[in-house]
Write a protein that holds these residues in place. Structure first.
Motif, mmCIF file in Angstrom:
data_model
loop_
_atom_site.group_PDB
_atom_site.id
_atom_site.type_symbol
_atom_site.label_atom_id
_atom_site.label_comp_id
_atom_site.label_asym_id
_atom_site.label_seq_id
_atom_site.Cartn_x
_atom_site.Cartn_y
_atom_site.Cartn_z
ATOM 1 N N SER A 159 0.847 -1.192 0.000
ATOM 2 C CA SER A 159 0.000 0.000 0.000
ATOM 3 C C SER A 159 0.880 1.238 0.000
ATOM 4 C CB SER A 159 -0.883 0.026 1.252
ATOM 5 O OG SER A 159 -0.064 0.211 2.394
ATOM 6 N N GLY A 160 0.230 2.382 -0.175
ATOM 7 C CA GLY A 160 0.959 3.640 -0.138
ATOM 8 C C GLY A 160 1.521 3.934 1.239
ATOM 9 N N ALA A 161 0.704 3.717 2.256
ATOM 10 C CA ALA A 161 1.155 3.991 3.623
ATOM 11 C C ALA A 161 2.378 3.136 3.958
ATOM 12 C CB ALA A 161 0.026 3.711 4.612
ATOM 13 N N GLU A 162 2.365 1.900 3.528
ATOM 14 C CA GLU A 162 3.508 1.013 3.807
ATOM 15 C C GLU A 162 4.765 1.452 3.055
ATOM 16 O OE1 GLU A 162 3.339 -3.335 3.594
ATOM 17 O OE2 GLU A 162 1.197 -3.088 3.832
ATOM 18 N N ALA A 163 4.580 1.901 1.820
ATOM 19 C CA ALA A 163 5.724 2.399 1.054
ATOM 20 C C ALA A 163 6.310 3.619 1.766
ATOM 21 C CB ALA A 163 5.291 2.760 -0.365
ATOM 22 N N ASN A 164 5.430 4.492 2.277
ATOM 23 C CA ASN A 164 5.896 5.690 2.971
ATOM 24 C C ASN A 164 6.491 5.355 4.329
ATOM 25 O OD1 ASN A 164 5.159 7.257 0.859
ATOM 26 N ND2 ASN A 164 3.229 7.968 1.736
ATOM 27 N N GLU A 165 5.944 4.352 4.990
ATOM 28 C CA GLU A 165 6.516 3.896 6.256
ATOM 29 C C GLU A 165 7.974 3.467 6.019
ATOM 30 O OE1 GLU A 165 4.508 4.137 8.876
ATOM 31 O OE2 GLU A 165 5.748 3.198 10.424
ATOM 32 N N SER A 172 -0.325 18.094 3.657
ATOM 33 C CA SER A 172 0.202 16.853 3.081
ATOM 34 C C SER A 172 -0.672 15.667 3.462
ATOM 35 C CB SER A 172 1.610 16.597 3.616
ATOM 36 O OG SER A 172 1.547 16.329 5.007
ATOM 37 N N PHE A 173 -0.638 14.623 2.644
ATOM 38 C CA PHE A 173 -1.222 13.334 3.033
ATOM 39 C C PHE A 173 -0.233 12.235 2.695
ATOM 40 C CE2 PHE A 173 -3.543 9.393 2.591
ATOM 41 C CZ PHE A 173 -4.269 9.377 3.765
ATOM 42 N N HIS A 174 0.130 11.430 3.703
ATOM 43 C CA HIS A 174 1.110 10.369 3.468
ATOM 44 C C HIS A 174 0.616 9.002 3.922
ATOM 45 C CE1 HIS A 174 4.091 13.211 2.065
ATOM 46 N NE2 HIS A 174 3.987 13.915 3.169
ATOM 47 N N GLY A 175 -0.592 8.899 4.498
ATOM 48 C CA GLY A 175 -1.108 7.577 4.854
ATOM 49 C C GLY A 175 -1.571 7.486 6.295
ATOM 50 N N VAL A 196 7.891 15.157 0.398
ATOM 51 C CA VAL A 196 6.956 16.059 -0.281
ATOM 52 C C VAL A 196 6.199 15.336 -1.392
ATOM 53 C CG1 VAL A 196 8.689 16.868 -1.953
ATOM 54 C CG2 VAL A 196 6.781 18.370 -1.354
ATOM 55 N N GLU A 197 4.954 15.731 -1.640
ATOM 56 C CA GLU A 197 4.203 15.282 -2.819
ATOM 57 C C GLU A 197 4.411 16.325 -3.928
ATOM 58 O OE1 GLU A 197 -0.116 14.415 -1.428
ATOM 59 O OE2 GLU A 197 0.904 15.331 0.275
ATOM 60 N N PRO A 198 4.652 15.903 -5.165
ATOM 61 C CA PRO A 198 4.840 16.871 -6.258
ATOM 62 C C PRO A 198 3.586 17.723 -6.495
ATOM 63 C CG PRO A 198 5.610 14.707 -6.921
ATOM 64 C CD PRO A 198 4.891 14.519 -5.614
ATOM 65 N N ILE A 218 10.372 11.853 -2.166
ATOM 66 C CA ILE A 218 9.161 12.280 -2.870
ATOM 67 C C ILE A 218 8.090 11.198 -2.769
ATOM 68 C CG2 ILE A 218 8.207 13.080 -5.057
ATOM 69 C CD1 ILE A 218 10.804 14.162 -5.876
ATOM 70 N N ASP A 219 6.895 11.619 -2.373
ATOM 71 C CA ASP A 219 5.733 10.720 -2.273
ATOM 72 C C ASP A 219 4.949 10.809 -3.590
ATOM 73 O OD1 ASP A 219 3.279 9.519 -1.868
ATOM 74 O OD2 ASP A 219 2.968 10.349 0.138
ATOM 75 N N GLU A 220 5.122 9.782 -4.416
ATOM 76 C CA GLU A 220 4.369 9.721 -5.687
ATOM 77 C C GLU A 220 3.362 8.577 -5.635
ATOM 78 O OE1 GLU A 220 5.291 11.155 -9.178
ATOM 79 O OE2 GLU A 220 7.334 11.872 -8.816
ATOM 80 N N VAL A 221 2.800 8.357 -4.452
ATOM 81 C CA VAL A 221 1.757 7.331 -4.326
ATOM 82 C C VAL A 221 0.619 7.651 -5.294
ATOM 83 C CG1 VAL A 221 -0.010 6.395 -2.779
ATOM 84 C CG2 VAL A 221 2.342 6.665 -1.976
ATOM 85 N N GLN A 222 0.281 8.936 -5.383
ATOM 86 C CA GLN A 222 -0.830 9.342 -6.245
ATOM 87 C C GLN A 222 -0.377 9.865 -7.607
ATOM 88 O OE1 GLN A 222 -4.916 12.038 -5.889
ATOM 89 N NE2 GLN A 222 -3.983 11.181 -4.083
ATOM 90 N N THR A 223 0.749 10.597 -7.633
ATOM 91 C CA THR A 223 1.171 11.253 -8.881
ATOM 92 C C THR A 223 1.934 10.316 -9.811
ATOM 93 O OG1 THR A 223 3.137 12.036 -7.723
ATOM 94 C CG2 THR A 223 1.290 13.576 -7.876
ATOM 95 N N ALA A 254 2.348 3.874 -5.210
ATOM 96 C CA ALA A 254 1.369 2.794 -4.952
ATOM 97 C C ALA A 254 0.213 3.007 -5.931
ATOM 98 C CB ALA A 254 0.899 2.793 -3.498
ATOM 99 N N LYS A 255 -0.976 3.288 -5.436
ATOM 100 C CA LYS A 255 -2.195 3.540 -6.233
ATOM 101 C C LYS A 255 -2.153 2.965 -7.664
ATOM 102 C CE LYS A 255 -4.468 6.940 -3.448
ATOM 103 N NZ LYS A 255 -3.719 7.756 -2.491
ATOM 104 N N GLY A 256 -1.710 3.723 -8.657
ATOM 105 C CA GLY A 256 -1.752 3.249 -10.039
ATOM 106 C C GLY A 256 -0.820 2.084 -10.324
HETATM 107 C C1 LIG Z 1 -3.362 7.621 -1.070
HETATM 108 C C2 LIG Z 1 -2.075 8.217 -0.634
HETATM 109 C C3 LIG Z 1 -1.292 7.611 0.373
HETATM 110 C C4 LIG Z 1 -1.761 6.402 1.141
HETATM 111 O O1 LIG Z 1 -1.892 5.267 0.342
HETATM 112 P P1 LIG Z 1 -2.706 3.984 0.923
HETATM 113 O O2 LIG Z 1 -2.556 2.969 -0.176
HETATM 114 O O3 LIG Z 1 -4.115 4.428 1.132
HETATM 115 O O4 LIG Z 1 -2.056 3.572 2.171
HETATM 116 C C5 LIG Z 1 -0.072 8.178 0.654
HETATM 117 N N1 LIG Z 1 0.381 9.273 0.011
HETATM 118 C C6 LIG Z 1 -0.340 9.880 -0.955
HETATM 119 C C7 LIG Z 1 0.215 11.068 -1.656
HETATM 120 C C8 LIG Z 1 -1.597 9.373 -1.305
HETATM 121 O O5 LIG Z 1 -2.315 9.999 -2.242
#
Ligand SMILES: *Cc1c(COP(=O)(O)O)cnc(C)c1O
Length: 393
Positions: free
Chosen positions: A96-102, A128-131, A182-184, A217-222, A246-248
């Motif tokens: 997941s994204g949270a785990e990648a950021n962890e 910011s949102f990181h999980g 940071v998220e881009p 850089i947090d590219e979970v979404q971007t 993560a996500k995509g």
């Molecule tokens: C969605 C998101 C997360 C968290 O991802 P999960 O898969 O829900 O844990 C982390 N960072 C960003 C930028 C996100 O958009």
């Protein structure tokens, strides 16, 4: 059925989809809904993309899981593909994204530990949102999400997004900073872009390099083509030390990845981090199939063209009413006047226009359509939005 046995962690909308195909979701009675949200930036290739479906089916019938006690051929192949696309040296696969950021935040702490820090701090951004894991939640800004969880506030310094002077000031005031995260483009925080665009990342990297901080850089979404490049940082000349996504990445299959480069490469060794599931044969083959589609098609160019078409169509029609647009590629924010009541927009779009959207930051329509949306479908997104919005002015 009822949701009685589910913890009420979400305010769920009164609708359920039973089938998806490309840009469309279908209810039980087969009513089509145009999906301009793709499960929150997840199904970038559209629902049930045939190549991804094929990868899932074939691998599910071959081998699902062995654990990381053994070499996993598909994990090695997915790792090579992803690191090539991201221009990074090595990858840790998570779920997941949270785990990648962890993993990224743990890397920053290990980096500091090896330099003899007592209690290192990471710079993060307002909005910011990181999980939702404790450390990624601690890095997240939203006070409502953090409330009650005794987050590790002393381990983070929060500065305004897009403000390089605030980072320079933090550098002067603290001697225990080890990284910046940071998220881009801030997704959950309101689809915020820096005033100087992706050049902001170059400024941040210069600060990180000057102080020996890890640039993360947090590219979970971007990531994964969402903004029109494989990773959004590639719109700039910046190069992260740590990159998460993560996500995509799995087009709906739950996966995450933390990648490292240069001085961040080799920080984790055997036993220092792990995941029972991370990078299973099944997950890795899915990741590889998504890479295959993205790398061998014009889908990312399509995301740029169609994203621009949607943004321009919206501002051409509504700019006179103070509506503006922002974002990149298929990460689109349509900012409505702050005085407008937007509380019903999501419901009305869904029920009256059969259009799936999201509203963030109170008055910003957030669109995250499939990267491979057709021009006809883009036109329908615009038409349905305009039918919804025009009477409100
Ligand atoms: C969605 C998101 C997360 C968290 O991802 P999960 O898969 O829900 O844990 C982390 N960072 C960003 C930028 C996100 O958009």
């Amino acid at each position: 059925m009822s949701a009685h046995y589910l913890m009420p962690t979400y305010n769920r909308q009164p609708i359920s989809f039973t089938r998806g195909s490309g840009s469309w979701l279908y209810t039980q009675d087969d009513t089509p809904y145009l999906d301009a949200l793709t499960g929150i930036a997840v199904c970038g290739l559209g629902h049930c993309h045939p190549q991804v479906t094929d990868a899932i089916q074939q691998q599910a019938a071959t081998l699902v899981h062995t654990s990381n006690l053994y070499r996993i051929d598909w994990q090695e192949r997915a790792g090579a593909a992803l690191c090539t696309a991201a221009q990074m040296d090595s990858v840790f696969f998570a779920n997941s994204g949270a785990e990648a950021n962890e993993a990224a935040l743990k890397l920053a702490r290990l980096y500091a530990y090896q330099q003899g820090f007592k209690r290192p701090k990471v710079i993060v951004m307002e909005q910011s949102f990181h999980g939702r894991t404790l450390l990624s939640l601690s890095a997240t800004a939203n006070p409502k999400a953090r409330e009650g969880f005794f987050t590790l506030d002393d381990d983070f310094i929060r500065v305004p997004f897009g403000d390089i002077e605030a980072v320079k000031k933090a550098a002067l005031e603290h001697d225990d900073i080890c990284a910046l995260f940071v998220e881009p483009i801030q997704g959950e925080g309101g689809l915020n872009t820096a005033a100087n665009g992706f050049a902001y990342l170059e400024q941040l990297q210069a600060e990180c390099d000057a102080h020996d901080w890890l640039f993360m850089i947090d590219e979970v979404q971007t990531g994964n083509g969402r903004t029109g490049k494989y990773f959004a940082y590639q719109h700039s000349n910046a190069r992260p030390d740590v990159l998460t996504t993560a996500k995509g990445l799995g087009n709906g299959f739950p996966v995450g990845a933390c990648m490292v480069r240069g001085r961040a490469n080799g920080l984790f060794g055997a036993g220092s981090h792990g995941s029972t599931y991370g990078g299973t044969p099944l997950a890795s083959r899915v990741v590889h199939s998504v890479y295959d589609v993205l790398a061998n098609s014009d889908i990312m160019d399509n995301a740029v063209t169609e994203g621009q078409f949607i943004r321009e169509s919206m501002t051409n029609a509504l700019g006179q009413h103070g509506v503006s647009s922002r974002g990149a590629g298929m990460m689109i924010g349509i900012a409505l006047p702050a005085t407008m009541d937007c509380s019903q927009l999501v419901d009305h779009a869904r029920d009256e226009q059969k259009l799936i959207i999201n509203v963030t930051g109170g008055h910003v329509i957030r669109l995250l359509p499939p990267l491979n949306i057709s021009r006809d479908e883009s036109e329908q997104v615009v038409e349905r939005l305009l039918t919804l919005l025009q009477p409100l002015f």
